[in-house]
Design a protein around this motif. Structure first.
Motif, short mmCIF file in Angstrom:
data_model
loop_
_atom_site.label_atom_id
_atom_site.label_comp_id
_atom_site.label_asym_id
_atom_site.label_seq_id
_atom_site.Cartn_x
_atom_site.Cartn_y
_atom_site.Cartn_z
N VAL A 92 1.07 -1.20 -0.03
CA VAL A 92 0.00 0.06 0.00
C VAL A 92 0.91 1.34 0.04
O VAL A 92 2.05 1.34 0.43
CB VAL A 92 -1.00 0.05 1.06
N VAL A 94 0.36 5.74 -0.49
CA VAL A 94 -0.45 7.07 -0.39
C VAL A 94 0.28 8.16 -1.28
O VAL A 94 1.42 8.56 -1.28
CB VAL A 94 -0.70 7.42 0.97
N VAL A 101 -4.76 6.26 -2.67
CA VAL A 101 -4.41 5.12 -2.11
C VAL A 101 -4.22 4.02 -3.30
O VAL A 101 -5.16 3.58 -3.88
CB VAL A 101 -5.07 4.59 -0.96
N THR A 103 -2.86 0.03 -3.91
CA THR A 103 -2.85 -1.28 -3.39
C THR A 103 -2.58 -2.14 -4.44
O THR A 103 -2.75 -2.33 -5.51
CB THR A 103 -3.98 -1.56 -2.73
N ILE A 393 -2.60 3.62 7.60
CA ILE A 393 -3.21 2.64 6.73
C ILE A 393 -2.55 1.38 6.93
O ILE A 393 -1.26 1.35 6.72
CB ILE A 393 -3.27 3.30 5.25
#
Length: 412
Positions: A92, A94, A101, A103, A393
């Protein structure tokens, strides 16, 4: 233990361990404290002498430049997304500009998701499938908002233009490739842009090498064009697999290697290398390997999570062997546990995963206290990242992405 502790105190500690049957600790202590011990002496120390010597021990409390925590950290589970991927999530990141985001999953896809509102778990997504194997790491360019770096088990690294719009009939999932690099022969476990201008890219691989790419100024004449990169150096082979890398600044990279007790600091402008021994005693014994490296927000300290079953994480002064503090958190004998950490932006705390109960520990830098435990994941946590604006996160093998914010606050 303070450096003022002389041979008699070290001998007393050894005698104490022998008396109480701490066999594994005895072996480690003999090895690490041998310069203070007269191992030729077999004379037992009396109980009274043992007590007297141990009372002289001075415990080193905290480094003077470590600051008390302020209680201001992310700990409230705000969002819990379970519909971004339907397989194990591996990485992940950002976007520092748009807060999108990104992923990746074992299904070989990378998804860029944009949170739409404050109160609903609404997201918009764009899916990419540029690799032929699962994607192990993701990073956004620090100054070009729509340039994404992904690395994969297929040995490749890809630069993606997330602003690219596919032509009619073109496969959207395979569109947007800006550059692809195939300079590694095995898994590429990490890829990073240098932190300020993104002048360099570093990729770390299980082929025991690190590739360094630099912006090719000749190909970037237009101001609005995406930067192009070229391979300028392949470092290695190292002793073992390269497990972790991080940038100290725009031109200095730190490399951590499996079965190697040294951290390797590389100056990317002149290729000068400094090796820093992770053993406090200065010996060449390998008792742990680095798994995760990161630099504190102020750039002065390096945090190193190791694979030692005690959960040992070491705080170094950047560029030095000086150990400011050792933390023992999330101990486990599970050799398959993924141990990660990430700094809180204040530099007063860090978050650490790798616990058997799949929780996240919030650790105060100065004291080493676990000030909070974040529970919610049902399987192993694979990746952590942090955004000042969004919060912490976390993602993992329960196929979910969780967002942790400050208590009583919503994501803005």
């Amino acid at each position: 233990m303070s450096n003022n502790s002389g041979p008699s105190v070290h001998a007393s500690v050894l005698q104490f361990l022998i008396n109480h049957g701490y066999k594994e600790t005895i072996a480690a202590f003999r090895r690490e404290a041998r310069q203070h011990l007269d191992l030729s002496s077999s004379e037992d120390i009396s109980e009274s002498q043992l007590v007297a010597d141990l009372s002289k021990l001075q415990i080193q409390r905290y480094s003077d430049d470590l600051i008390d925590g302020d209680g201001n950290y992310f700990s409230k589970l705000t969002y819990d997304f379970d519909d971004i991927h339907y397989n194990n999530i591996l990485a992940v990141a950002v976007n520092p500009h748009t807060h999108a985001v990104a992923t990746s999953s074992v299904d070989k896809t990378v998804k860029v998701s944009t949170m739409l509102c404050k109160t609903d778990a609404g997201i918009s997504q764009r899916t990419y499938r540029h690799h032929t194997a699962p994607v192990l790491s993701i990073d956004f360019h620090p100054s070009v908002p729509h340039l994404l770096l992904t690395t994969s088990m297929d040995g490749s690294a890809v630069l993606v233009d997330t602003a690219f719009e596919a032509d009619f009939g073109e496969d959207v999932e395979k569109s947007g490739i800006h550059q692809m690099f195939k300079d590694h022969k095995k898994y590429v476990v990490r890829g990073l842009f240098s932190p300020n201008q993104g002048k360099f890219i570093a990729t770390a691989s299980y082929d025991r090498t690190v590739c360094i790419y630099a912006v090719d100024d000749r190909d970037n004449a237009q101001e609005d064009s995406l930067p192009n990169y070229k391979l300028i150096k392949q470092l290695g082979p190292f002793i073992g697999n390269v497990e972790t890398i991080c940038f100290v600044n725009e031109t200095t990279l730190v490399i951590g290697v499996r079965d190697d007790n040294y951290l390797h600091y590389i100056n990317l402008e002149n290729w000068q290398t400094i090796r820093v021994n992770m053993n406090a005693t200065g010996d060449d014994w390998v008792s742990f390997s680095p798994l995760c490296l990161s630099v504190s927000p102020d750039g002065s300290k390096l945090l190193c999570t190791t694979d030692h079953q005690s959960g040992r994480t070491i705080l170094f002064q950047v560029g030095e062997a000086k150990q400011l503090k050792n933390y023992y958190i999330n101990s486990t004998d599970n050799k398959f546990a993924t141990k990660k950490h990430v700094w809180h932006p204040s530099g007063l705390y860090f978050y650490a995963s790798g616990n058997d109960d799949n929780s996240i520990s919030v650790v105060e830098i100065k004291t080493g206290r676990i000030v909070a435990t974040l529970s919610g994941h049902k399987a192993m946590i694979r990746s952590l990242t942090l955004s000042n604006d969004i919060g912490l996160i976390s993602t993992g093998f329960d196929n979910t992405l969780k967002v942790w914010s400050k208590p009583m606050e919503l994501i803005r």
